[in-house]
Design a protein around this motif. Structure first.
Motif, PDB file in Angstrom:
ATOM      1  N   ILE A 361       0.836  -1.209   0.000  1.00 25.46           N
ATOM      2  CA  ILE A 361       0.000   0.000   0.000  1.00 25.46           C
ATOM      3  C   ILE A 361       0.869   1.256   0.000  1.00 25.46           C
ATOM      4  O   ILE A 361       0.604   2.217  -0.732  1.00 25.46           O
ATOM      5  CB  ILE A 361      -0.946  -0.005   1.225  1.00 25.46           C
ATOM      6  N   TRP A 362       1.921   1.251   0.806  1.00 26.59           N
ATOM      7  CA  TRP A 362       2.824   2.417   0.859  1.00 26.59           C
ATOM      8  C   TRP A 362       3.442   2.703  -0.509  1.00 26.59           C
ATOM      9  O   TRP A 362       3.617   3.868  -0.896  1.00 26.59           O
ATOM     10  CB  TRP A 362       3.898   2.176   1.911  1.00 26.59           C
ATOM     11  N   ASN A 363       3.756   1.656  -1.241  1.00 25.86           N
ATOM     12  CA  ASN A 363       4.394   1.831  -2.556  1.00 25.86           C
ATOM     13  C   ASN A 363       3.454   2.464  -3.575  1.00 25.86           C
ATOM     14  O   ASN A 363       3.888   2.834  -4.673  1.00 25.86           O
ATOM     15  CB  ASN A 363       4.901   0.487  -3.082  1.00 25.86           C
ATOM     16  N   MET A 364       2.185   2.583  -3.246  1.00 26.26           N
ATOM     17  CA  MET A 364       1.221   3.195  -4.142  1.00 26.26           C
ATOM     18  C   MET A 364       1.197   4.720  -4.064  1.00 26.26           C
ATOM     19  O   MET A 364       0.487   5.385  -4.826  1.00 26.26           O
ATOM     20  CB  MET A 364      -0.193   2.689  -3.831  1.00 26.26           C
ATOM     21  N   LYS A 365       1.979   5.317  -3.137  1.00 27.65           N
ATOM     22  CA  LYS A 365       1.850   6.760  -2.895  1.00 27.65           C
ATOM     23  C   LYS A 365       2.147   7.581  -4.136  1.00 27.65           C
ATOM     24  O   LYS A 365       1.467   8.576  -4.424  1.00 27.65           O
ATOM     25  CB  LYS A 365       2.743   7.201  -1.738  1.00 27.65           C
ATOM     26  N   GLU A 366       3.152   7.185  -4.946  1.00 25.31           N
ATOM     27  CA  GLU A 366       3.474   7.966  -6.145  1.00 25.31           C
ATOM     28  C   GLU A 366       2.344   7.870  -7.168  1.00 25.31           C
ATOM     29  O   GLU A 366       1.990   8.860  -7.825  1.00 25.31           O
ATOM     30  CB  GLU A 366       4.774   7.466  -6.766  1.00 25.31           C
ATOM     31  N   HIS A 367       1.756   6.684  -7.303  1.00 22.82           N
ATOM     32  CA  HIS A 367       0.637   6.508  -8.235  1.00 22.82           C
ATOM     33  C   HIS A 367      -0.575   7.342  -7.794  1.00 22.82           C
ATOM     34  O   HIS A 367      -1.236   7.977  -8.622  1.00 22.82           O
ATOM     35  CB  HIS A 367       0.241   5.037  -8.326  1.00 22.82           C
ATOM     36  N   ILE A 368      -0.841   7.316  -6.482  1.00 26.67           N
ATOM     37  CA  ILE A 368      -1.997   8.062  -5.962  1.00 26.67           C
ATOM     38  C   ILE A 368      -1.814   9.557  -6.174  1.00 26.67           C
ATOM     39  O   ILE A 368      -2.709  10.255  -6.671  1.00 26.67           O
ATOM     40  CB  ILE A 368      -2.208   7.746  -4.472  1.00 26.67           C
ATOM     41  N   LEU A 369      -0.656  10.059  -5.797  1.00 28.71           N
ATOM     42  CA  LEU A 369      -0.387  11.491  -5.951  1.00 28.71           C
ATOM     43  C   LEU A 369      -0.374  11.896  -7.423  1.00 28.71           C
ATOM     44  O   LEU A 369      -0.765  13.011  -7.768  1.00 28.71           O
ATOM     45  CB  LEU A 369       0.946  11.858  -5.289  1.00 28.71           C
ATOM     46  N   GLY A 370       0.047  10.974  -8.306  1.00 22.78           N
ATOM     47  CA  GLY A 370       0.096  11.279  -9.729  1.00 22.78           C
ATOM     48  C   GLY A 370      -1.268  11.407 -10.364  1.00 22.78           C
ATOM     49  O   GLY A 370      -1.394  11.969 -11.459  1.00 22.78           O
ATOM     50  N   LEU A 415      -2.288   2.633   6.770  1.00 25.34           N
ATOM     51  CA  LEU A 415      -1.928   1.527   5.878  1.00 25.34           C
ATOM     52  C   LEU A 415      -2.809   0.313   6.109  1.00 25.34           C
ATOM     53  O   LEU A 415      -2.564  -0.753   5.531  1.00 25.34           O
ATOM     54  CB  LEU A 415      -0.452   1.149   6.069  1.00 25.34           C
ATOM     55  N   SER A 416      -3.838   0.477   6.911  1.00 27.90           N
ATOM     56  CA  SER A 416      -4.754  -0.643   7.151  1.00 27.90           C
ATOM     57  C   SER A 416      -5.573  -0.964   5.900  1.00 27.90           C
ATOM     58  O   SER A 416      -6.065  -2.083   5.746  1.00 27.90           O
ATOM     59  CB  SER A 416      -5.686  -0.315   8.320  1.00 27.90           C
ATOM     60  N   SER A 417      -5.737   0.018   5.000  1.00 31.14           N
ATOM     61  CA  SER A 417      -6.455  -0.229   3.748  1.00 31.14           C
ATOM     62  C   SER A 417      -5.991   0.782   2.712  1.00 31.14           C
ATOM     63  O   SER A 417      -5.528   1.879   3.054  1.00 31.14           O
ATOM     64  CB  SER A 417      -7.958  -0.119   3.948  1.00 31.14           C
ATOM     65  N   LEU A 418      -6.141   0.409   1.457  1.00 37.93           N
ATOM     66  CA  LEU A 418      -5.778   1.315   0.378  1.00 37.93           C
ATOM     67  C   LEU A 418      -6.652   2.552   0.396  1.00 37.93           C
ATOM     68  O   LEU A 418      -6.179   3.668   0.164  1.00 37.93           O
ATOM     69  CB  LEU A 418      -5.924   0.591  -0.968  1.00 37.93           C
ATOM     70  N   GLU A 419      -7.957   2.375   0.690  1.00 39.34           N
ATOM     71  CA  GLU A 419      -8.876   3.504   0.706  1.00 39.34           C
ATOM     72  C   GLU A 419      -8.478   4.536   1.767  1.00 39.34           C
ATOM     73  O   GLU A 419      -8.482   5.742   1.516  1.00 39.34           O
ATOM     74  CB  GLU A 419     -10.301   3.027   0.962  1.00 39.34           C
ATOM     75  N   ALA A 420      -8.132   4.037   2.991  1.00 40.25           N
ATOM     76  CA  ALA A 420      -7.752   4.949   4.070  1.00 40.25           C
ATOM     77  C   ALA A 420      -6.480   5.705   3.716  1.00 40.25           C
ATOM     78  O   ALA A 420      -6.378   6.920   3.907  1.00 40.25           O
ATOM     79  CB  ALA A 420      -7.564   4.169   5.370  1.00 40.25           C
ATOM     80  N   PHE A 421      -5.496   4.981   3.178  1.00 43.04           N
ATOM     81  CA  PHE A 421      -4.223   5.603   2.839  1.00 43.04           C
ATOM     82  C   PHE A 421      -4.385   6.636   1.724  1.00 43.04           C
ATOM     83  O   PHE A 421      -3.897   7.781   1.826  1.00 43.04           O
ATOM     84  CB  PHE A 421      -3.222   4.522   2.414  1.00 43.04           C
ATOM     85  N   ALA A 422      -5.104   6.265   0.662  1.00 41.16           N
ATOM     86  CA  ALA A 422      -5.289   7.178  -0.463  1.00 41.16           C
ATOM     87  C   ALA A 422      -6.059   8.414  -0.032  1.00 41.16           C
ATOM     88  O   ALA A 422      -5.724   9.551  -0.415  1.00 41.16           O
ATOM     89  CB  ALA A 422      -6.003   6.460  -1.604  1.00 41.16           C
TER      90      ALA A 422
END
Length: 500
Positions: A361-370, A415-422
Motif C-alpha cells: 500500500i505504501w508503494n502506491m503513494k506515487e501513483h496516488i499522488l500522480g 496503511l490498514s487499507s488502500l482507501e484509508a491511505f489514499a
C-alpha cells in the motif's frame, strides 16, 4: 430650656422621610466607626416609635451648626463630611410631621417653631435643648414617631451594612460586590450613591478621589458616573480574584449582541482581565472574524484542553504580543498554532518494519499522488510515522501537512487499507496545494477539484470497458462477461496489485 435656631433657609422639597432617616443612620454609623463601639441599633418599640441608637460620645448642640467637620474630613472611611445632614434631616422630619426626640448625656433635644431672635415676625425651626434625662447615657438615641415602616426599610437599603450584598473581592480602593437584580449599586464608604443598569458588578468605593469629594452633594444620591468611574477602574485593575476576572472576560462574548457591560468598554480593564484569565486557564482569544476564517482551529479546539473566548477586534490588536501576569504570551490563534508546532512529536517508521501488505500500500503513494498531476515543487517529502502527537490533543491525527518543511506526514494506521491511505494522502496534498486549513473554502475548492478529476477518470475508463463489452458480447458467454473489467478493476490496474 434653651432654643437653638437651626436657621434653615432652603428646604429640600424632594427629600422623603427615608432621606432624613438616611442621614441619622449615616451619622450613627460614622460614630460607631470613629469610637469603635458596638453596632448601632434600629428598632421599632412596642409604643410604635422607631429608635436609632449608637454607643459613641453623644450628640451635642454644636452638631446642629453647619460647618465642615474636620474629624470626619480626615477620616478615610466615614460617610459624612459636612455638618448639613443633621439639619436637613430635622427640616424634613418637621415637614412630614415626624415627631423627634434625641437623647444623649449632653441633653434632651426636641424640635419646635419659635420666633427668630430679634425678628419677632419670623418663625423658624429650632432645636429645644433641655438637661439630659440620664447624664451617664451612652451614645445618642433618636426616638421618632409617626414613621411608616417602609420608609425605614428604604433608608436601610441605602447602606451596604444592611443590604446583604455579597463581597466577591476587596482591594485597597474598595470592594467588588455581586450584582443582585436588574441594577448594580454604587456605594461610597458603604452608602449608596447611584445605580447602574449596564454594570456587571456592584461596587463599594472606600478611597475617595478629589472629584468624588467634590461631586458628593447634600443629597449624596444620583452622583454622576464621571465622579466614580476612575475608582471603579482602579478597583478592577487591582483585582486578582479568579471568579470575578473570569466573569468579566466571559462577558466579552456578549459584545456581538451589544450587551457587553460598561466595565469592559474600558480597554485597560479588559486587557487586565484577559491577562489574569490567560495565566489561570487554558483559553484561546480570538475575534469573531478570526473564528469565521479559521474555522478549522475552532473545530480542532474541541480536541484540546482549551476553550475559545471571543473578543472585539480592538481588544485583539491590543493583546497582540502581550504577556500575562506570569510572563507568558497571551494565547491567540498565532501563539496557539506555534504551541501546537512546538509540541508536535512523531517517529519515522523504517520501511523494513512494514508488513508485506503495508509495504504494497505504501508503494502506491506515487501513483496516488500522480492522479492529480505532478507533485508541486514545495512538497519535498512524504513520511510514514508511527503516530502524530500534539501535547494537548485528545484526538488521533491521521495526517499532517508541514508547510515550513514541505513534508506530508501519514500515520502508519492508515496503511490498514488502500482507501484509508489514499484518502488521507490526497487530503494532505489538498492542504499543500491550497495552503488552507480544514473547514476552509479554499481547501474545499481543492478537494472539489480532486473529486472532479478522479470522477472524470473513472467515467472515461468505464466508457472504455463498456465499449469492449459491446464488441465481444456476441462471442462471450454470460459467465465470461461477469469477469470483464469494471470500475473496481480500473483501480486495481491503476494502483497495481494490492495483497490483502
Amino acid at each position: 430650656m434653651k432654643k437653638f435656631d437651626l436657621n434653615i433657609e432652603q428646604v429640600l422639597e424632594n427629600w422623603e422621610v427615608y432621606h432624613a432617616l438616611r442621614e441619622i443612620i449615616a451619622n450613627a454609623l460614622d460614630e460607631q466607626t470613629i469610637t469603635q463601639t458596638e453596632e448601632i441599633q434600629i428598632k421599632l418599640g412596642s409604643d410604635g416609635k422607631w429608635r436609632i441608637r449608637d454607643f459613641g460620645r453623644g450628640l451635642q448642640y454644636i452638631h446642629f451648626t453647619q460647618n465642615e467637620n474636620q474629624e470626619k474630613l480626615s477620616h478615610p472611611n466615614l460617610i459624612g463630611r459636612f455638618g448639613v445632614g443633621l439639619k436637613d434631616a430635622m427640616a424634613t422630619f418637621d415637614r412630614h410631621g415626624i415627631g423627634v426626640e434625641i437623647l444623649s448625656k449632653h441633653g434632651r433635644f426636641t424640635l419646635g417653631k419659635s420666633t427668630k431672635h430679634a425678628f419677632e415676625d419670623v418663625m423658624t425651626l429650632h432645636a429645644y435643648i433641655e438637661e439630659p434625662l440620664n447624664p451617664r447615657f451612652e451614645g445618642t438615641e433618636f426616638i421618632l414617631t409617626n414613621v411608616p415602616k417602609d420608609e425605614v426599610q428604604k433608608a436601610k437599603q441605602l447602606f451596604l451594612v444592611f443590604s446583604n450584598e455579597e463581597t466577591l473581592s476587596a482591594v485597597q480602593y474598595g470592594e467588588i460586590l455581586k450584582r443582585r437584580g436588574e441594577t448594580s449599586n454604587i456605594y461610597i464608604n458603604g452608602v449608596k450613591v447611584a445605580e447602574e443598569e449596564n454594570f456587571l458588578f456592584s461596587y463599594n468605593i472606600t478611597s475617595l478621589t478629589k472629584a468624588m469629594k467634590k461631586e458628593l452633594n447634600r443629597e449624596r444620591t444620583n452622583v454622576g458616573r464621571t465622579a466614580y468611574s476612575t475608582r471603579v477602574k482602579q478597583i478592577l485593575l487591582e483585582n486578582q480574584e479568579p471568579h470575578t476576572t473570569k466573569m468579566l472576560v466571559e462577558s466579552l462574548n456578549r459584545f456581538t449582541a451589544g450587551e457587553m457591560p460598561v466595565e469592559l468598554s474600558w480597554k485597560d480593564v479588559a486587557i487586565h482581565s484577559c491577562k489574569i484569565l490567560n495565566a489561570r486557564e487554558d483559553v484561546i482569544f480570538m475575534t469573531s472574524s478570526e473564528a469565521m476564517h479559521h474555522s478549522s482551529i475552532v473545530d480542532d479546539v474541541s480536541g484540546y484542553e482549551y476553550r475559545i473566548v471571543t473578543i472585539p477586534d480592538n481588544l485583539s490588536s491590543a493583546l497582540a504580543n502581550t504577556k500575562d501576569v506570569t510572563g507568558n504570551p497571551i494565547r491567540d490563534i498565532r501563539t496557539f498554532v506555534e504551541e501546537m508546532r512546538e509540541n508536535l512529536t512523531y517517529e519515522v517508521v523504517p520501511l523494513e518494519m512494514l508488513s508485506e501488505e503495508e509495504r504494497s500500500i505504501w508503494n502506491m503513494k506515487e501513483h496516488i499522488l500522480g492522479l492529480i498531476g505532478n507533485m508541486p515543487t514545495y512538497v519535498t517529502d512524504v513520511k510514514l510515522v508511527d503516530s502524530i502527537n500534539f501535547a494537548f490533543d485528545r484526538n488521533e491525527t491521521l495526517g499532517l501537512w508541514q508547510g515550513d518543511s514541505g513534508t506530508i506526514l501519514i500515520a502508519r494506521s492508515q496503511l490498514s487499507s488502500l482507501e484509508a491511505f489514499a484518502g488521507t494522502l490526497l487530503h494532505e496534498r489538498a492542504h499543500a496545494n491550497s495552503g488552507r486549513p480544514d473547514v476552509d473554502r479554499g481547501f474545499e475548492f481543492e478537494l472539489t477539484d480532486y473529486i472532479g478529476k478522479l470522477t472524470s477518470m473513472l467515467l472515461q475508463q468505464k466508457s472504455v470497458d463498456h465499449n469492449q463489452i459491446e464488441l465481444s458480447v456476441t462471442s462471450t458467454s454470460s459467465k465470461e462477461l461477469e469477469r470483464k473489467p469494471s470500475s473496481t478493476g480500473f483501480f486495481k490496474r491503476l494502483f497495481g496489485s494490492v495483497k490483502r
